[in-house]
Design a protein around this motif. Structure first.
Motif, PDB file in Angstrom:
ATOM      1  N   UNK A 365     140.119 -69.668 -46.808  1.00  0.00           N
ATOM      2  CA  UNK A 365     141.341 -70.360 -47.218  1.00  0.00           C
ATOM      3  C   UNK A 365     140.969 -71.384 -48.279  1.00  0.00           C
ATOM      4  N   UNK A 366     141.565 -71.255 -49.470  1.00  0.00           N
ATOM      5  CA  UNK A 366     141.368 -72.207 -50.559  1.00  0.00           C
ATOM      6  C   UNK A 366     142.728 -72.816 -50.880  1.00  0.00           C
ATOM      7  N   UNK A 367     142.840 -74.131 -50.721  1.00  0.00           N
ATOM      8  CA  UNK A 367     144.130 -74.800 -50.876  1.00  0.00           C
ATOM      9  C   UNK A 367     144.052 -75.852 -51.967  1.00  0.00           C
ATOM     10  N   UNK A 368     145.184 -76.007 -52.659  1.00  0.00           N
ATOM     11  CA  UNK A 368     145.337 -77.026 -53.694  1.00  0.00           C
ATOM     12  C   UNK A 368     146.532 -77.883 -53.289  1.00  0.00           C
ATOM     13  N   UNK A 369     146.240 -79.114 -52.856  1.00  0.00           N
ATOM     14  CA  UNK A 369     147.255 -80.011 -52.332  1.00  0.00           C
ATOM     15  C   UNK A 369     147.555 -81.114 -53.333  1.00  0.00           C
ATOM     16  N   UNK A 370     148.822 -81.551 -53.306  1.00  0.00           N
ATOM     17  CA  UNK A 370     149.221 -82.751 -54.020  1.00  0.00           C
ATOM     18  C   UNK A 370     149.080 -83.950 -53.100  1.00  0.00           C
ATOM     19  N   UNK A 371     150.010 -84.898 -53.197  1.00  0.00           N
ATOM     20  CA  UNK A 371     149.968 -86.075 -52.328  1.00  0.00           C
ATOM     21  C   UNK A 371     150.156 -85.660 -50.873  1.00  0.00           C
ATOM     22  N   UNK A 372     149.364 -86.230 -49.992  1.00  0.00           N
ATOM     23  CA  UNK A 372     149.451 -85.956 -48.566  1.00  0.00           C
ATOM     24  C   UNK A 372     149.681 -87.259 -47.814  1.00  0.00           C
ATOM     25  N   UNK A 373     150.757 -87.304 -47.023  1.00  0.00           N
ATOM     26  CA  UNK A 373     150.936 -88.435 -46.128  1.00  0.00           C
ATOM     27  C   UNK A 373     150.306 -88.091 -44.783  1.00  0.00           C
ATOM     28  N   UNK A 374     150.501 -88.940 -43.787  1.00  0.00           N
ATOM     29  CA  UNK A 374     149.876 -88.717 -42.488  1.00  0.00           C
ATOM     30  C   UNK A 374     150.348 -87.422 -41.845  1.00  0.00           C
ATOM     31  N   UNK A 375     151.646 -87.142 -41.955  1.00  0.00           N
ATOM     32  CA  UNK A 375     152.206 -85.943 -41.323  1.00  0.00           C
ATOM     33  C   UNK A 375     151.673 -84.688 -42.000  1.00  0.00           C
ATOM     34  N   UNK A 376     151.664 -84.671 -43.335  1.00  0.00           N
ATOM     35  CA  UNK A 376     151.215 -83.480 -44.047  1.00  0.00           C
ATOM     36  C   UNK A 376     149.703 -83.293 -43.935  1.00  0.00           C
ATOM     37  N   UNK A 377     148.975 -84.391 -43.804  1.00  0.00           N
ATOM     38  CA  UNK A 377     147.535 -84.268 -43.585  1.00  0.00           C
ATOM     39  C   UNK A 377     147.265 -83.603 -42.244  1.00  0.00           C
ATOM     40  N   UNK A 391     138.557 -74.566 -47.894  1.00  0.00           N
ATOM     41  CA  UNK A 391     138.210 -75.504 -48.961  1.00  0.00           C
ATOM     42  C   UNK A 391     139.504 -76.089 -49.500  1.00  0.00           C
ATOM     43  N   UNK A 392     139.567 -77.408 -49.588  1.00  0.00           N
ATOM     44  CA  UNK A 392     140.770 -78.091 -50.061  1.00  0.00           C
ATOM     45  C   UNK A 392     140.436 -78.936 -51.281  1.00  0.00           C
ATOM     46  N   UNK A 393     141.285 -78.817 -52.300  1.00  0.00           N
ATOM     47  CA  UNK A 393     141.202 -79.660 -53.490  1.00  0.00           C
ATOM     48  C   UNK A 393     142.468 -80.515 -53.514  1.00  0.00           C
ATOM     49  N   UNK A 394     142.300 -81.815 -53.408  1.00  0.00           N
ATOM     50  CA  UNK A 394     143.430 -82.735 -53.266  1.00  0.00           C
ATOM     51  C   UNK A 394     143.628 -83.489 -54.573  1.00  0.00           C
ATOM     52  N   UNK A 395     144.848 -83.380 -55.128  1.00  0.00           N
ATOM     53  CA  UNK A 395     145.207 -84.065 -56.368  1.00  0.00           C
ATOM     54  C   UNK A 395     146.148 -85.210 -56.022  1.00  0.00           C
ATOM     55  N   UNK A 396     145.598 -86.382 -55.884  1.00  0.00           N
ATOM     56  CA  UNK A 396     146.369 -87.559 -55.499  1.00  0.00           C
ATOM     57  C   UNK A 396     146.988 -88.193 -56.743  1.00  0.00           C
ATOM     58  N   UNK A 397     148.287 -88.479 -56.677  1.00  0.00           N
ATOM     59  CA  UNK A 397     148.988 -89.022 -57.844  1.00  0.00           C
ATOM     60  C   UNK A 397     148.432 -90.375 -58.256  1.00  0.00           C
ATOM     61  N   UNK A 398     148.086 -91.207 -57.266  1.00  0.00           N
ATOM     62  CA  UNK A 398     147.544 -92.521 -57.602  1.00  0.00           C
ATOM     63  C   UNK A 398     146.206 -92.393 -58.314  1.00  0.00           C
ATOM     64  N   UNK A 399     145.400 -91.431 -57.895  1.00  0.00           N
ATOM     65  CA  UNK A 399     144.116 -91.225 -58.567  1.00  0.00           C
ATOM     66  C   UNK A 399     144.323 -90.807 -60.008  1.00  0.00           C
ATOM     67  N   UNK A 400     145.288 -89.931 -60.236  1.00  0.00           N
ATOM     68  CA  UNK A 400     145.550 -89.459 -61.598  1.00  0.00           C
ATOM     69  C   UNK A 400     146.183 -90.558 -62.449  1.00  0.00           C
ATOM     70  N   UNK A 401     146.814 -91.522 -61.811  1.00  0.00           N
ATOM     71  CA  UNK A 401     147.401 -92.638 -62.553  1.00  0.00           C
ATOM     72  C   UNK A 401     146.428 -93.792 -62.713  1.00  0.00           C
ATOM     73  N   UNK A 402     145.206 -93.658 -62.169  1.00  0.00           N
ATOM     74  CA  UNK A 402     144.223 -94.723 -62.284  1.00  0.00           C
ATOM     75  C   UNK A 402     144.483 -95.886 -61.373  1.00  0.00           C
ATOM     76  N   UNK A 403     145.205 -95.662 -60.264  1.00  0.00           N
ATOM     77  CA  UNK A 403     145.534 -96.723 -59.328  1.00  0.00           C
ATOM     78  C   UNK A 403     144.785 -96.508 -58.014  1.00  0.00           C
ATOM     79  N   UNK A 404     144.623 -97.540 -57.211  1.00  0.00           N
ATOM     80  CA  UNK A 404     143.972 -97.386 -55.904  1.00  0.00           C
ATOM     81  C   UNK A 404     144.794 -96.452 -55.002  1.00  0.00           C
ATOM     82  N   UNK A 405     144.102 -95.656 -54.238  1.00  0.00           N
ATOM     83  CA  UNK A 405     144.781 -94.708 -53.365  1.00  0.00           C
ATOM     84  C   UNK A 405     144.035 -94.583 -52.049  1.00  0.00           C
ATOM     85  N   UNK A 406     144.655 -93.865 -51.105  1.00  0.00           N
ATOM     86  CA  UNK A 406     144.064 -93.642 -49.797  1.00  0.00           C
ATOM     87  C   UNK A 406     143.560 -92.213 -49.667  1.00  0.00           C
ATOM     88  N   UNK A 407     143.196 -91.589 -50.791  1.00  0.00           N
ATOM     89  CA  UNK A 407     142.810 -90.194 -50.736  1.00  0.00           C
ATOM     90  C   UNK A 407     141.540 -89.990 -49.921  1.00  0.00           C
TER      91      UNK A 407
END
Length: 452
Positions: A365-377, A391-407
């Protein structure tokens, strides 16, 4: 139409009306001829001037003759379009060839061709042909290019005909059009060791079969056309009839590529956005695992799978794999954001008995995820339970915006559930991340797999 295919049927131009519509094509010069001819004929009748009447009739008849000629000519002009290739990656070019043929017995006047193309492919191409002799052909070509994936119609072709005197100008449209499919960009991926290869497939399987010997062979009755080299003589002597060995069919490993398309999981748009990166990476993964001999399906957060629902939605081998690859690439060419807000349907599709990754939790299973909250995680963590490797590749919006995130917290929870989870920084090369995933320590609950 693929590369090297014959020209598509362009057909003859449509007739939006009869002679009345053709008369509406009179130019200002043509209408002036008619007005001047009518006035001269009227004056000649009142004054009794025969010579003036002839001039008036000439001025009236000439535009009408041009109308009749073009009205007939536009039925006798055919056009075809050839698109090479019909499927290109984003940023690639395709060539469009137009062929015009005059099938009448008289030459045409001045012709102008204009093909309708979407603005993202560039300006509308226009070509001027001075004269096409009776039975003659003309070929012109232009190129189209798009940095945005999608399906774009080409056509219909418009043809503008004019007479040598400039008295009439008719515009007609052909009915045929073609479709250019712009698929996501892909990049070759390095072969690395991943988990998820099915038992009984590949080189290890062939060694097992060789060590088993003839005692494990299950024979069947000889059928006309069977190769005599496959005759199993021991079974033939036992059953008293000609028996042949069955062909061993190795079990194909299965892989699911999951693409998160939730609209709220990504921010930004355009070729360099996080969502476009995920689509491109999913396309690269699909092609790579197909080349490695896997049965593959493409799954989205809506629970829909490609190529279909047969055999759990997975592709088959041989020619069908090539067709499935084309179908999945066509799907990724037009995939957009879904209206869903969760991964429940995707989780059901992955964990479902009828659409699982194989018996005994076999599969990758190879997954490409966007933002994940607690429920979706938590939902993503549950997907891991039915697969041999994930294998999961997580694309966090805050990371892409250069902001601190909880990824990192999300990645830790996925890793605790058995995922090989990686964060995707902006503009990262997917081949490097793929290699990094292959070199990562085996997560809890997984077993070493084959070469992917």
């Amino acid at each position: 139409m693929g590369a090297g295919a014959p020209y598509g049927a362009g057909g003859q131009v449509r007739d939006p009306g009869g002679l009345r519509a053709s008369l509406a094509g009179l130019t200002t010069r043509g209408r002036s001829f008619l007005a001047a001819g009518t006035a001269a004929a009227g004056c000649a009748y009142v004054l009794g001037q025969g010579q003036l009447l002839r001039v008036g009739l000439l001025l009236v008849v000439l535009p009408l003759i041009c109308v009749l000629t073009l009205h007939r000519t536009r039925h006798r002009v055919t056009a075809d379009r050839r698109l090479t290739p019909p499927r290109v990656p984003a940023g690639g070019e395709a060539r469009v060839q137009l062929r015009l043929e005059n099938v009448s017995r008289i030459p045409t006047g001045l012709l102008m061709l204009q093909d309708r193309v979407p603005y993202v492919l560039g300006p509308r191409p226009r070509f001027v042909l001075d004269r096409v002799e009776a039975g003659g052909r003309r070929e012109v070509s232009y190129r189209v290019r798009s940095d945005l994936r999608g399906r774009y119609p080409l056509g219909p072709l418009q043809l503008r005909l004019t007479d040598p005197f400039g008295l009439v100008e008719l515009t007609r449209s052909f009915s045929a059009y073609d479709t250019l499919t712009v698929v996501p960009r892909t990049e070759p991926l390095p072969p690395v060791r991943m988990t998820g290869e099915a038992n009984g497939y590949g080189e290890g399987t062939r060694r097992s079969l060789a060590l088993a010997g003839d005692d494990d062979v299950i024979p069947r009755t000889y059928r006309r056309g069977d190769d005599l080299r496959r005759v199993h003589w021991r079974s033939t002597a036992r059953y008293g009839e000609l028996m042949v060995r069955r062909e061993e069919t190795p079990q194909r490993s299965k892989a699911t590529v999951l693409l998160d398309t939730r609209g709220g999981a990504y921010e930004g748009a355009g070729p360099d956005s996080a969502f476009e990166w995920a689509v491109s990476a999913a396309a690269s993964t699909v092609l790579h695992v197909l080349e490695q001999g896997f049965s593959v399906r493409l799954l989205t957060d809506t629970g829909d799978s490609v190529p279909g629902e047969g055999a759990g939605g997975f592709s088959s081998g041989g020619q069908e794999s090539a067709e499935a690859a084309g179908l999945m690439m066509d799907t990724l060419a037009v995939v957009g954001h879904s209206q869903g807000s969760g991964l429940a349907r995707a989780c059901e599709a992955v964990r479902g008995a009828g659409a699982g990754l194989g018996s005994g939790g076999d599969g990758l299973l190879v997954a490409f995820f966007g933002d994940l909250d607690d429920v979706q995680t938590e939902m993503a963590a549950r997907m891991r339970q039915r697969s041999a490797g994930a294998v999961a590749f997580v694309l966090d919006s805050a990371t892409w915006a250069g902001e601190p995130s909880r990824v990192e917290e999300r990645l830790r929870r996925l890793r605790d559930a058995g995922w090989t989870a990686l964060a995707v920084p902006p503009g990262a090369a997917f081949a490097d991340l793929w290699r990094q995933a292959g070199n990562a320590p085996v997560s809890t609950g997984t077993t070493p797999g084959g070469l992917v």
